[in-house]
Write a protein that holds these residues in place. Structure first.
Motif, PDB file in Angstrom:
ATOM      1  N   GLY A 456       0.811  -1.210   0.000  1.00 43.03           N
ATOM      2  CA  GLY A 456       0.000   0.000   0.000  1.00 43.03           C
ATOM      3  C   GLY A 456       0.844   1.259   0.000  1.00 43.03           C
ATOM      4  O   GLY A 456       0.543   2.227  -0.714  1.00 43.03           O
ATOM      5  N   ALA A 457       1.917   1.255   0.793  1.00 48.04           N
ATOM      6  CA  ALA A 457       2.801   2.422   0.841  1.00 48.04           C
ATOM      7  C   ALA A 457       3.490   2.636  -0.497  1.00 48.04           C
ATOM      8  O   ALA A 457       3.628   3.772  -0.970  1.00 48.04           O
ATOM      9  CB  ALA A 457       3.837   2.244   1.946  1.00 48.04           C
ATOM     10  N   THR A 458       3.913   1.547  -1.131  1.00 47.79           N
ATOM     11  CA  THR A 458       4.609   1.653  -2.414  1.00 47.79           C
ATOM     12  C   THR A 458       3.677   2.186  -3.494  1.00 47.79           C
ATOM     13  O   THR A 458       4.046   3.068  -4.280  1.00 47.79           O
ATOM     14  CB  THR A 458       5.168   0.284  -2.828  1.00 47.79           C
ATOM     15  N   ALA A 459       2.452   1.660  -3.550  1.00 45.91           N
ATOM     16  CA  ALA A 459       1.486   2.121  -4.548  1.00 45.91           C
ATOM     17  C   ALA A 459       1.155   3.595  -4.353  1.00 45.91           C
ATOM     18  O   ALA A 459       1.090   4.371  -5.313  1.00 45.91           O
ATOM     19  CB  ALA A 459       0.214   1.274  -4.472  1.00 45.91           C
ATOM     20  N   ARG A 460       0.955   3.988  -3.113  1.00 46.48           N
ATOM     21  CA  ARG A 460       0.639   5.393  -2.825  1.00 46.48           C
ATOM     22  C   ARG A 460       1.798   6.304  -3.221  1.00 46.48           C
ATOM     23  O   ARG A 460       1.598   7.364  -3.824  1.00 46.48           O
ATOM     24  CB  ARG A 460       0.335   5.542  -1.335  1.00 46.48           C
ATOM     25  N   ALA A 461       3.020   5.883  -2.895  1.00 48.17           N
ATOM     26  CA  ALA A 461       4.189   6.699  -3.228  1.00 48.17           C
ATOM     27  C   ALA A 461       4.355   6.838  -4.735  1.00 48.17           C
ATOM     28  O   ALA A 461       4.606   7.939  -5.248  1.00 48.17           O
ATOM     29  CB  ALA A 461       5.440   6.092  -2.602  1.00 48.17           C
ATOM     30  N   LEU A 462       4.218   5.731  -5.474  1.00 43.10           N
ATOM     31  CA  LEU A 462       4.385   5.784  -6.927  1.00 43.10           C
ATOM     32  C   LEU A 462       3.350   6.698  -7.572  1.00 43.10           C
ATOM     33  O   LEU A 462       3.669   7.489  -8.472  1.00 43.10           O
ATOM     34  CB  LEU A 462       4.286   4.379  -7.518  1.00 43.10           C
ATOM     35  N   GLU A 463       2.108   6.595  -7.142  1.00 42.39           N
ATOM     36  CA  GLU A 463       1.047   7.428  -7.714  1.00 42.39           C
ATOM     37  C   GLU A 463       1.362   8.908  -7.523  1.00 42.39           C
ATOM     38  O   GLU A 463       1.250   9.720  -8.453  1.00 42.39           O
ATOM     39  CB  GLU A 463      -0.284   7.074  -7.059  1.00 42.39           C
ATOM     40  N   ARG A 464       1.773   9.275  -6.333  1.00 43.24           N
ATOM     41  CA  ARG A 464       2.051  10.682  -6.047  1.00 43.24           C
ATOM     42  C   ARG A 464       3.340  11.150  -6.722  1.00 43.24           C
ATOM     43  O   ARG A 464       3.433  12.293  -7.170  1.00 43.24           O
ATOM     44  CB  ARG A 464       2.121  10.894  -4.536  1.00 43.24           C
ATOM     45  N   LEU A 465       4.339  10.280  -6.796  1.00 47.26           N
ATOM     46  CA  LEU A 465       5.585  10.663  -7.458  1.00 47.26           C
ATOM     47  C   LEU A 465       5.355  10.926  -8.946  1.00 47.26           C
ATOM     48  O   LEU A 465       5.893  11.890  -9.507  1.00 47.26           O
ATOM     49  CB  LEU A 465       6.637   9.571  -7.276  1.00 47.26           C
ATOM     50  N   MET A 466       4.558  10.087  -9.588  1.00 54.39           N
ATOM     51  CA  MET A 466       4.266  10.318 -11.003  1.00 54.39           C
ATOM     52  C   MET A 466       3.485  11.610 -11.184  1.00 54.39           C
ATOM     53  O   MET A 466       3.642  12.307 -12.196  1.00 54.39           O
ATOM     54  CB  MET A 466       3.523   9.116 -11.585  1.00 54.39           C
ATOM     55  N   GLY A 467       2.663  11.958 -10.201  1.00 55.72           N
ATOM     56  CA  GLY A 467       1.966  13.233 -10.253  1.00 55.72           C
ATOM     57  C   GLY A 467       2.906  14.422 -10.167  1.00 55.72           C
ATOM     58  O   GLY A 467       2.589  15.513 -10.659  1.00 55.72           O
ATOM     59  N   LEU A 468       4.072  14.223  -9.551  1.00 52.79           N
ATOM     60  CA  LEU A 468       5.083  15.280  -9.464  1.00 52.79           C
ATOM     61  C   LEU A 468       5.994  15.326 -10.690  1.00 52.79           C
ATOM     62  O   LEU A 468       6.875  16.183 -10.771  1.00 52.79           O
ATOM     63  CB  LEU A 468       5.949  15.075  -8.215  1.00 52.79           C
ATOM     64  N   GLY A 469       5.800  14.384 -11.612  1.00 53.45           N
ATOM     65  CA  GLY A 469       6.617  14.380 -12.819  1.00 53.45           C
ATOM     66  C   GLY A 469       7.751  13.380 -12.814  1.00 53.45           C
ATOM     67  O   GLY A 469       8.605  13.404 -13.711  1.00 53.45           O
ATOM     68  N   PHE A 470       7.781  12.465 -11.838  1.00 52.61           N
ATOM     69  CA  PHE A 470       8.830  11.453 -11.792  1.00 52.61           C
ATOM     70  C   PHE A 470       8.466  10.271 -12.690  1.00 52.61           C
ATOM     71  O   PHE A 470       7.292   9.951 -12.879  1.00 52.61           O
ATOM     72  CB  PHE A 470       9.041  10.959 -10.359  1.00 52.61           C
ATOM     73  N   VAL A 471       9.495   9.626 -13.221  1.00 50.64           N
ATOM     74  CA  VAL A 471       9.323   8.445 -14.067  1.00 50.64           C
ATOM     75  C   VAL A 471       9.899   7.247 -13.327  1.00 50.64           C
ATOM     76  O   VAL A 471      11.107   7.202 -13.065  1.00 50.64           O
ATOM     77  CB  VAL A 471      10.034   8.620 -15.422  1.00 50.64           C
TER      78      VAL A 471
END
Length: 519
Positions: A456-471
């Motif tokens: 759950g933590a990993t999925a949440r982090a990835l979703e928000r990081l991609m929202g910040l422009g990370f690949v």
């Protein structure tokens, strides 16, 4: 329409059309209109998959491989059910195995020096594992143009040794992988290395390749396509990208040229305790932009706890640093080395004025020489114990992204971990002169029974990081749907076209970026 319909290679564990295999990136499916779709419940999605061969290790396939390679070079892998391993030693061997695969429509995946860290080299049951470890020749070390031309089975250890034997005037990047892993495997999976401020990630060090397409045709990219030397990627069309990052899905690389750098005489490696991670990140970016360092990275506060095996709860104590600033720099002369040291100090003073402070540094070279147990410090910031004491059920996440959002990205990882009650250890690295940056984190539970919280933590982090422009670069394969849903649809369609063009029969089995094989 993209042409003939797209079908899918079988996965080891599929249910209701959804790939759940840990050895498969499969997540995006091709639809009737030729677009890519991550929703298998969509009426436009073709749910019909290619059936697994009736007999996974049938005598016909084995005999065909044995006739070409010999009995000693055809076998099985104890960890992979229903898979035949074909050990090759030459380009002609690769061409022969691909010819058998084309004739029998058998999927092939390449492997060199063992499974890679993402476990992407395990073919489905009934497939062929193309073992490239026997192709391990260093074909050329060019000191004037500073490159090495190698086969895919060459390991980092092997190339380090060769460079040392030839006088040690050239240096190879220290990769963030074990030295027994092949240079090809870590380079073509977008791995990272030291001196990232100067040279960037490992794929940027590739000057060109020779590859065998599924048709058996040999192609070359970079200067080696026209010249006898492999010294650069231009000014020809840059076709090396057709093979980098594709995990063997577009062709089997049989040789590659990697750039080398001069080995300078003097090297310093310091670790500065920092009271503020934000100030440490600002200092690392400033150092990167001034070109003073080979490496500047911000490491987690849990670092020295793991190095010295400190037990206890993962709670930062009063007076304990919030982060560590790791700095490498080198020079050919002592005056140049001293000048860089002075400029480094001036930059840290400026960073401290904006909030935070830096304590006296630790000399990593000297510390690593005190006892064998501390030798691991020589490999910072690449091979380090990221998690804090007691972290279990860990998941690794790595992303490239905008340098201006590194602080926000690191905060996102911490917040996602805290929201799910797990721990986080984050490494922040400016890359390529601070044009962009990299976040590398381990998210882990405090007990072995917390995989759901880690997920759950990993999925949440990835979703928000991609929202910040990370690949995302590295992530658990079960989250591939989430990641690939952010890929531009036009890019998905282009990738499908390229796969069909380079591998029309779908012989090369890997499923890069979730894109199906064109069978």
């Amino acid at each position: 329409m993209l042409g003939p319909e797209v079908r899918w290679l079988p996965s080891s564990r599929c249910a209701a059309g959804r790939c759940v295999s840990p050895t498969c990136f499969g997540a995006i499916f091709a639809c009737r209109d030729g677009s890519a779709c991550s929703d298998t419940s969509s009426p436009c999605c073709r749910s019909q998959r290619m059936t697994t061969p009736e007999r996974t290790r049938n005598d016909t396939l084995r005999n065909a491989l044995v006739d070409f390679l010999g009995e000693a070079r055809v076998g099985e892998d104890a960890h992979l059910d229903g898979v035949l391993v074909a050990s090759v030693r030459s380009v002609s061997d690769v061409e022969g195995v691909l010819a058998v695969a084309r004739q029998m429509r058998i999927p092939v995946r390449p492997r060199a020096a063992g499974l890679d860290s993402l476990n992407l080299t395990a073919p489905p049951s009934g497939g062929i594992l193309l073992d490239l470890r026997g192709m391990n020749r260093i074909l050329e070390v060019n000191h004037s143009e500073r490159y090495a031309l190698i086969e895919p089975g060459v390991t980092w250890r092997q190339l380090y040794k060769r460079l040392a034997e030839e006088g040690g005037d050239l240096a190879l990047p220290t990769a963030a992988t074990p030295r027994g892993l092949s240079v090809w495997a870590s380079t073509f999976l977008d791995g990272s290395a030291d001196a990232s401020l100067v040279q960037g990630a490992l794929p940027e060090k590739v000057w060109g390749v020779e590859a065998i397409l599924s048709s058996g045709e040999a192609v070359r990219t970079g200067s080696g396509a026209m010249s006898s030397g492999w010294w650069g990627r231009g000014p020809l069309p840059d076709l090396s990208g057709l093979f980098i990052g594709w995990q063997g899905a577009t062709g089997i690389v049989t040789r590659l040229s990697v750039s080398l750098r001069p080995r300078l005489k003097h090297v310093r490696r310091l670790l500065f305790p920092a009271s503020s991670r934000r100030a440490a990140i600002a200092a690392a970016i400033r150092l990167a932009r001034e070109g003073l360092c080979d490496e500047a990275a911000v490491l987690p506060w849990t670092l020295l706890r793991r190095v010295f095996s400190v037990e206890g709860a993962l709670v930062r104590q009063p007076g304990e640093p919030e982060a560590y600033l790791h700095v490498d720099w080198s020079a050919e002369t002592l005056p140049e080395l001293e000048y860089k040291r002075l400029r480094l100090g001036q930059n840290l003073v400026r960073a401290a004025r904006r909030g935070g402070s830096f304590d006296e540094p630790v000399d990593l070279v000297a510390l690593a020489g005190l006892t064998p147990a501390l030798k691991r410090l020589r490999d910072l910031p690449l091979r380090l114990p990221l998690g804090g004491a007691g972290l279990e059920a860990a998941a690794a996440v790595a992303c490239y992204g905008p340098i201006s959002r590194l602080v926000d990205g690191a905060d996102v990882l911490d917040e996602a971990a805290a929201a799910h009650g797990v721990g986080a250890a984050v490494v922040i690295r400016p890359m390529r002169g601070a044009h962009h940056g990299m976040l590398h984190a381990v998210l882990g539970g405090y007990q072995t029974g917390e995989p759901e919280a880690v997920h759950g933590a990993t999925a949440r982090a990835l979703e928000r990081l991609m929202g910040l422009g990370f690949v995302p670069h590295r992530f658990p394969t079960e989250l591939s749907r989430l990641v690939f849903s952010h890929l531009h649809p036009g890019t998905q369609r282009l990738a499908l076209r390229l796969r069909r063009l380079l591998d029309p029969q779908g012989v090369l089995d890997p499923v890069p970026w979730g894109l199906p094989a064109p069978l």
